[in-house]
Enzyme design. Structure first.
Site, mmCIF file in Angstrom:
data_model
loop_
_atom_site.group_PDB
_atom_site.id
_atom_site.type_symbol
_atom_site.label_atom_id
_atom_site.label_comp_id
_atom_site.label_asym_id
_atom_site.label_seq_id
_atom_site.Cartn_x
_atom_site.Cartn_y
_atom_site.Cartn_z
ATOM 1 N N ALA A 89 0.826 -1.210 0.000
ATOM 2 C CA ALA A 89 0.000 0.000 0.000
ATOM 3 C C ALA A 89 0.861 1.261 0.000
ATOM 4 O O ALA A 89 0.672 2.161 -0.824
ATOM 5 C CB ALA A 89 -0.929 -0.015 1.214
ATOM 6 N N ASP A 90 1.836 1.328 0.916
ATOM 7 C CA ASP A 90 2.558 2.600 1.011
ATOM 8 C C ASP A 90 3.597 2.771 -0.086
ATOM 9 O O ASP A 90 3.895 3.902 -0.490
ATOM 10 C CB ASP A 90 3.171 2.805 2.394
ATOM 11 C CG ASP A 90 4.102 1.695 2.826
ATOM 12 O OD1 ASP A 90 4.156 0.664 2.134
ATOM 13 O OD2 ASP A 90 4.765 1.857 3.862
ATOM 14 N N CYS A 91 4.147 1.674 -0.590
ATOM 15 C CA CYS A 91 5.106 1.824 -1.694
ATOM 16 C C CYS A 91 4.357 2.350 -2.915
ATOM 17 O O CYS A 91 4.871 3.201 -3.646
ATOM 18 C CB CYS A 91 5.798 0.499 -1.996
ATOM 19 S SG CYS A 91 6.701 -0.107 -0.560
#
Ligand code: LAN
Length: 724
Positions: free
Chosen positions: A461-463
């Site tokens: 998700a954050d990448c």
């Protein structure tokens, strides 16, 4: 190129420099455990020289107590920028040492030794580098930590011992003898964690009877939550744990063991102060050294193991076992194929490789596995290590781009940013894994970015969010003329996956939606890690996704606007709900409260909160200010992550913590009200900058599962200094 590092390459002066570096590291290793990747910098030496990045500090600025001079800041920022641009790799990413844990290489070495392929993968130079690494990271008491900065543990020491011996150090070698003493003083290698017991059993230096069962039948459990037991189905567990349990259960199921070589026989004798044949294996199942025990098994878990241990006699050799092994193999091959034999992480990579060999030593799958071992290797001045993943390429590139653009000096490094854009373009995942996804417990991937490369392909998700922010910044920044912008649909796909990840709590998890309950943590068998069983929601992940959605909304105000607005609102509630009473947030993937609080503040700021208008932002700033050190910086010890209480680093501040704290404060506009603490922080960071434009490598900055540290060597390039 680091894997193939050739000590004969380069000019005689460069070779002498390499030798000097390595000597220095070995001499200083107790003071400074994480290396600074000097070899990488040496390789880029010509480019750095051409960039002309020398920092000349103005003594008045550095020593004075007043505000820092803007011209000096500009100068130092530019030097840092040019220096960092010179380190970029040819394909546009930034490479960095992603080592730290000490239990990854041993798994690979044992797996390769068991398959007889060790020499095919590691030549003489590589073996020398592996030995060098282990000698460098041995603690003074003779043991090895779970990670390079940690106290000695049985897990680290027994695994390090096997590597030293397999790599050719003999029984009387000084390092070997010291490690053996450490092990014997604590009763022997049976006082170990379950993962170490597993690897020792593979090697033939521990009995399979001394292991709590890892029955492959778990893959045949009903998945449905209505059945109750379905909540413990491995398909509902955190993907990293699932992907470790998978090959582990297969290897356990077939009792995949190395053939009995002289070395194996010697290890049976060396690892235990008591005769090997006299060990009570059933009793050894639940032994664990006190140095290792971070998450003791709850009673209910031990009761389950007891029951399964009793069942094992019936299960082993049954037709049910055959069916379960077949299912496990199917899933192993699926993971291998969908990650081009890289696999999700360093533990499962070694196990999948071994599982493929056990199935068929002449298989294509096994050969393909061997070809992708080097992806995990990294050579630095401290030797060769195995990294947590096959690198941190996308993650580091996404942040590097954002930092460079934030300086406002993007045009100075236009080509470099162009190349980074191309890298992000090539690394976006453009399709889902092979269908059917659900049967293989996979989330969608289309539109996402992974932490490392497209080949690796596990969406995060954050990448995805940070890469999206980087792409948007590159495409909208007036100073960087991007030649081939992304088609809108690709950005929309990324937004789609970001939205798909949001939990009902309003927060965001790592790779997949949370599929079970934290009750599953009771069955976490890995004594050294905590919070590993399910995918939880985190402040960092939530903040990255929220800030990305905000940036996206600015560029495409009409696309799925109602959904995005709703997601942001729920996200903000989540962020505020998990803020601690003292104003901080606990960071799970970096050290620690400074990291979490940075993300918390960025999320609040993106939704319009500021120091002057919001109670949340104000308490967060108060928390940070309370921790600022005398030298103007921040320094947090990794003990914070383990103890979940803020712990100051002894001595000087840390540039990375300082950068995070400064970014947090500035995000919510603290500097507009009280500028001086930020000037003091800026002075600290400017002072810490080295003459070539780099920042020093200090203590380790990354963490996972509360207890294990991991190096993020790129974090030190002082993003905050650039932003200021
Ligand atoms: C990582 C590295 C990156 C990290 C961030 C992107 C920083 C984070 O925000 C989300 C989680 C993620 C992707 C992450 C998850 C766990 C990893 C893969 C690691 C810390 C690197 C190594 C670790 C992996 C689990 C190590 C193997 C150990 C096991 C317990 C299986």
């Amino acid at each position: 190129q680091h894997w193939e590092f050739d000590p004969q390459a380069g000019t005689p002066e460069q070779r002498a420099q390499v030798e000097e570096l390595r000597e220095n590291f070995a001499n200083n290793r107790r003071a400074k455990r994480q290396c600074s990747d000097e070899l990488l910098r040496l390789q880029a030496a010509d480019r750095i020289k051409a960039a002309g990045a020398n920092v000349v500090k103005d003594p008045c600025v550095v020593q004075g107590r007043g505000p820092v001079a803007v011209s000096q800041v500009d100068h130092q920022v530019l030097c840092g920028l040019k220096y960092y641009a010179a380190l970029q790799q040819r394909d546009g990413h930034w490479a960095g040492d992603y080592g730290g844990p000490n239990f990854l290489m041993p798994g690979m070495v044992i797996a390769l030794y068991a398959t007889g392929a060790l020499d095919r993968v590691f030549g003489a130079e590589a073996r020398a580098e592996i030995l060098r690494y282990h000698r460098n990271h041995q603690n003074e008491d003779g043991g090895f930590g779970l990670h390079i900065e940690g106290h000695s543990t049985m897990f680290g020491t027994s695994m390090g011992y096997c590597v030293l011996r397999i790599m050719g150090a003999d029984r009387d070698d000084e390092a070997v003898a010291a490690a053996r003493k450490w092990i014997h003083d604590r009763g022997g290698a049976q006082y170990n964690t379950s993962w170490a017991k597993f690897w020792l059993a593979v090697l033939g230096a521990y009995s399979w009877d001394g292991l709590n069962p890892v029955p492959p039948e778990m893959w045949l459990l009903p998945y449905s939550a209505w059945t109750g037991i379905g909540l413990l189905h491995p398909g509902r567990m955190w993907c990293h744990v699932r992907q470790v349990m998978l090959p582990m259960s297969y290897i356990y199921g077939v009792r995949g063991t190395c053939k009995e070589t002289d070395l194996v026989k010697a290890l049976r004798e060396e690892l235990y102060p008591v005769p090997y044949d006299g060990i009570d294996w059933n009793g050894a199942r639940n032994l664990c050294g006190k140095e290792d025990l971070y998450f003791p098994h709850p009673f209910i878990q031990d009761a389950l193991w007891w029951f399964l241990y009793k069942c094992e006699n019936v299960l082993a050799g049954s037709s049910l076992r055959k069916k379960a092994l077949k299912e496990a193999l199917k899933l192993i091959h699926y993971e291998d194929e969908s990650t081009r034999y890289i696999d999700i992480g360093g533990v499962s990579k070694s196990m999948n490789l071994l599982a493929c060999w056990l199935e068929d030593p002449n298989s294509e799958a096994f050969k393909k596995h061997l070809a992708r071992v080097p992806d995990y290797m990294w050579v630095s001045e401290d030797g060769m290590k195995m990294q947590g993943t096959n690198g941190s390429q996308v993650w580091d590139t996404a942040f590097s781009v954002q930092a460079m653009i934030a300086t406002g000096l993007g045009k100075e490094v236009g080509d470099c940013l162009q190349l980074a854009h191309q890298f992000l373009d090539k690394s976006q995942i453009t399709e889902d894994p092979m269908p059917p996804l659900q049967e293989h417990y996979r989330h969608i991937s289309k539109g996402a970015w992974s932490f490392s490369t497209r080949d690796h392909g596990w969406p995060t998700a954050d990448c995805s969010a940070e890469a999206l922010k980087a792409v948007l910044a590159l495409q909208t920044c007036p100073e960087t003329f991007v030649k081939q912008p992304f088609l809108d649909d690709r950005l929309f796909d990324c937004v789609n996956i970001i939205l798909s990840y949001q939990s009902s709590t309003g927060g965001w998890p790592t790779y997949e939606n949370t599929r079970s309950h934290s009750f599953a943590e009771n069955f976490n068998a890995a004594e050294t890690f905590s919070n590993i069983m399910i995918d939880y929601d985190y402040v960092e992940l939530s903040s990255s996704c929220m800030t990305a959605l905000c940036e996206f909304r600015k560029a495409y105000p009409k696309h799925r606007s109602a959904e995005i607005d709703g997601a942001l609102k729920r996200g903000k509630d989540f962020i505020q709900r998990i803020q601690r009473e003292d104003g901080s947030w606990y960071g799970s993937w970096g050290v620690c409260f400074t990291y979490g609080t940075w993300f918390g503040c960025e999320a609040l700021a993106a939704l319009g909160d500021s120091y002057s208008t919001s109670e949340s932002a104000r308490t967060a700033c108060d928390f940070l200010l309370d921790k600022q050190k005398e030298d103007g910086g921040w320094g947090e010890s990794y003990k914070s992550s383990q103890d979940r209480v803020y712990s100051q680093l002894d001595g000087d501040s840390h540039v990375v913590n300082t950068a995070w704290a400064v970014m947090a404060l500035m995000a919510v506009g603290y500097h507009e009200v009280h500028p001086l603490p930020l000037h003091a922080a800026a002075r600290f960071m400017m002072d810490a900058q080295q003459v070539d434009g780099d920042w020093p490598q200090q203590h380790i900055s990354g963490v996972f599962n509360k207890n294990c540290m991991i190096s993020f060597s790129q974090y030190r390039y002082g993003e905050a200094a650039w932003r200021i």
